[in-house]
Design an enzyme around this catalytic site. Structure first.
Site, PDB file in Angstrom:
ATOM      1  N   LYS A  54       0.846  -1.205   0.000  1.00  0.00           N
ATOM      2  CA  LYS A  54       0.000   0.000   0.000  1.00  0.00           C
ATOM      3  C   LYS A  54       0.873   1.244   0.000  1.00  0.00           C
ATOM      4  O   LYS A  54       0.602   2.210  -0.717  1.00  0.00           O
ATOM      5  CB  LYS A  54      -0.928  -0.012   1.231  1.00  0.00           C
ATOM      6  N   GLN A  98      -4.408  -1.558   9.773  1.00  0.00           N
ATOM      7  CA  GLN A  98      -4.349  -2.857   9.089  1.00  0.00           C
ATOM      8  C   GLN A  98      -4.939  -3.961   9.967  1.00  0.00           C
ATOM      9  O   GLN A  98      -4.605  -4.090  11.143  1.00  0.00           O
ATOM     10  CB  GLN A  98      -2.890  -3.186   8.708  1.00  0.00           C
ATOM     11  N   ASP A 121     -10.880   3.242   4.304  1.00  0.00           N
ATOM     12  CA  ASP A 121     -11.327   1.850   4.167  1.00  0.00           C
ATOM     13  C   ASP A 121     -12.852   1.773   4.056  1.00  0.00           C
ATOM     14  O   ASP A 121     -13.392   0.721   3.700  1.00  0.00           O
ATOM     15  CB  ASP A 121     -10.912   1.034   5.407  1.00  0.00           C
TER      16      ASP A 121
HETATM   17  N1  GUN Z   1      -6.920  -6.636   6.100  1.00  0.00           N
HETATM   18  C1  GUN Z   1      -7.393  -7.373   5.067  1.00  0.00           C
HETATM   19  N2  GUN Z   1      -8.092  -6.596   4.211  1.00  0.00           N
HETATM   20  C2  GUN Z   1      -8.050  -5.337   4.725  1.00  0.00           C
HETATM   21  C3  GUN Z   1      -8.587  -4.095   4.278  1.00  0.00           C
HETATM   22  O1  GUN Z   1      -9.260  -3.972   3.251  1.00  0.00           O
HETATM   23  N3  GUN Z   1      -8.313  -3.024   5.081  1.00  0.00           N
HETATM   24  C4  GUN Z   1      -7.601  -3.126   6.230  1.00  0.00           C
HETATM   25  N4  GUN Z   1      -7.407  -2.010   6.948  1.00  0.00           N
HETATM   26  N5  GUN Z   1      -7.095  -4.271   6.664  1.00  0.00           N
HETATM   27  C5  GUN Z   1      -7.321  -5.366   5.907  1.00  0.00           C
END
Ligand code: GUN
Length: 295
Positions: A54, A98, A121
């Site tokens: 990311k 995360q 998100d």
């Molecule tokens: N862990 C797995 N998928 C995601 C996501 O889309 N966002 C976040 N913050 N953590 C994740």
């Protein structure tokens, strides 16, 4: 028949190039450099890879990212204080915690603490509510990625039978909502679907999935979707990322299903790269919104 591959990696690259142009235009017009703050708690290897991807993706489109690495034994209060600091930091436009978090932490309380305008998100109840009312502030990243890979691959959903296997808060539920609504973010052809949500307690799952003209697997069970569960010619989107002894596999038995389906996404190289890309899209939106709300 062998299915046409819906190439998520190539689609993601195209969208990232579009985003890089938009970011440059925004910056040239005096806009602040969009900034994503990622919070990573503990040392889960998969989460470390996701967060690094990311961050790298941010930098490649001209945005900046911050990484807040916290030890596994960080307390709830320490994390709430960090989120509060990021909420008030005018240089930070998007905040991402995360998941998964260590089990000792109250995940919901932490996600709810993120300011809704910085919630890239789209997990905050305010943003989920806006999605369910058909007026999203941010589109949830993975569901938006699924819509993009279908749309750019020439698969529409309007008036068609779409079956979503999985009812998670991150993928299945919000995706079903976006597919069923009247006015989709990608136009009416990518909305107005007849949507069925299946889950672990669905009776005769195969009979339901075989009805799908578009089948989306987001259940987290390696290769659960077999060829006899898929209607000939269906478009199959595999959201699963399962780490097994055989390596990374999706929720779909790719080799078998590709002989039946009309379109199919691979794993890796399907929805995954799009999830990250749609996060960048939201971060740019958040940066633009900051200026609007600052008047
Ligand atoms: N862990 C797995 N998928 C995601 C996501 O889309 N966002 C976040 N913050 N953590 C994740």
């Amino acid at each position: 028949m062998t299915a046409t591959i819906l190439d998520g990696k190539a689609t993601a690259e195209t969208i990232r190039q579009e985003l890089a142009v938009e970011v440059a235009r925004w910056r040239d017009a005096g806009g602040a450099i969009p900034c994503l703050a990622a919070v990573l708690v503990g040392d889960d290897p998969a989460s470390q890879v996701y967060v690094r991807n990311k961050q790298r993706a941010c930098e490649r489109v001209g945005m900046v990212s911050q990484l807040h690495r916290m030890a596994t034994d960080t307390t709830q209060q320490e994390l709430l204080e960090l989120i509060d600091r990021l909420n008030r930091d005018r240089d930070v436009h998007g905040i991402l915690v995360q998941l998964p978090l260590p089990r000792s932490l109250d995940e919901q309380q932490l996600l709810d603490a993120i300011h809704p305008l910085k919630d890239v998100d789209a997990f905050h109840p305010e943003n989920v509510g806006l999605i369910s009312q058909g007026r999203p502030r941010y589109l949830p990243c993975t569901p938006h990625g699924v819509l993009q890979v279908l749309h750019r691959g020439g698969v529409t959903v309007a008036g068609r039978e779409v079956v979503v296997v999985g009812r998670s808060e991150i993928v299945g539920k919000p995706l079903a909502m976006l597919l069923a609504q009247k006015n989709g973010p990608l136009g009416p052809e990518m909305a107005n679907a007849t949507v069925t949500i299946c889950h672990s307690r669905t009776k005769d799952l195969a009979a339901v999935t075989r009805r799908a003209e578009v089948l989306i697997a987001a259940v987290g069970v390696p290769q659960m979707i077999q060829a006899d569960m898929v209607a000939p010619g269906a478009a199959v989107v595999d959201v699963g990322i399962n780490r097994t002894d055989q390596g990374l596999v999706g929720d779909v038995d790719f080799d078998a299903v590709k002989e039946v389906a009309g379109h199919i996404t691979p794993v890796p190289g399907g929805v995954g790269p799009l999830t990250v890309t749609m996060l960048l899209h939201n971060t740019l939106t958040a940066a633009k919104r900051t200026r609007e709300t600052a008047g």
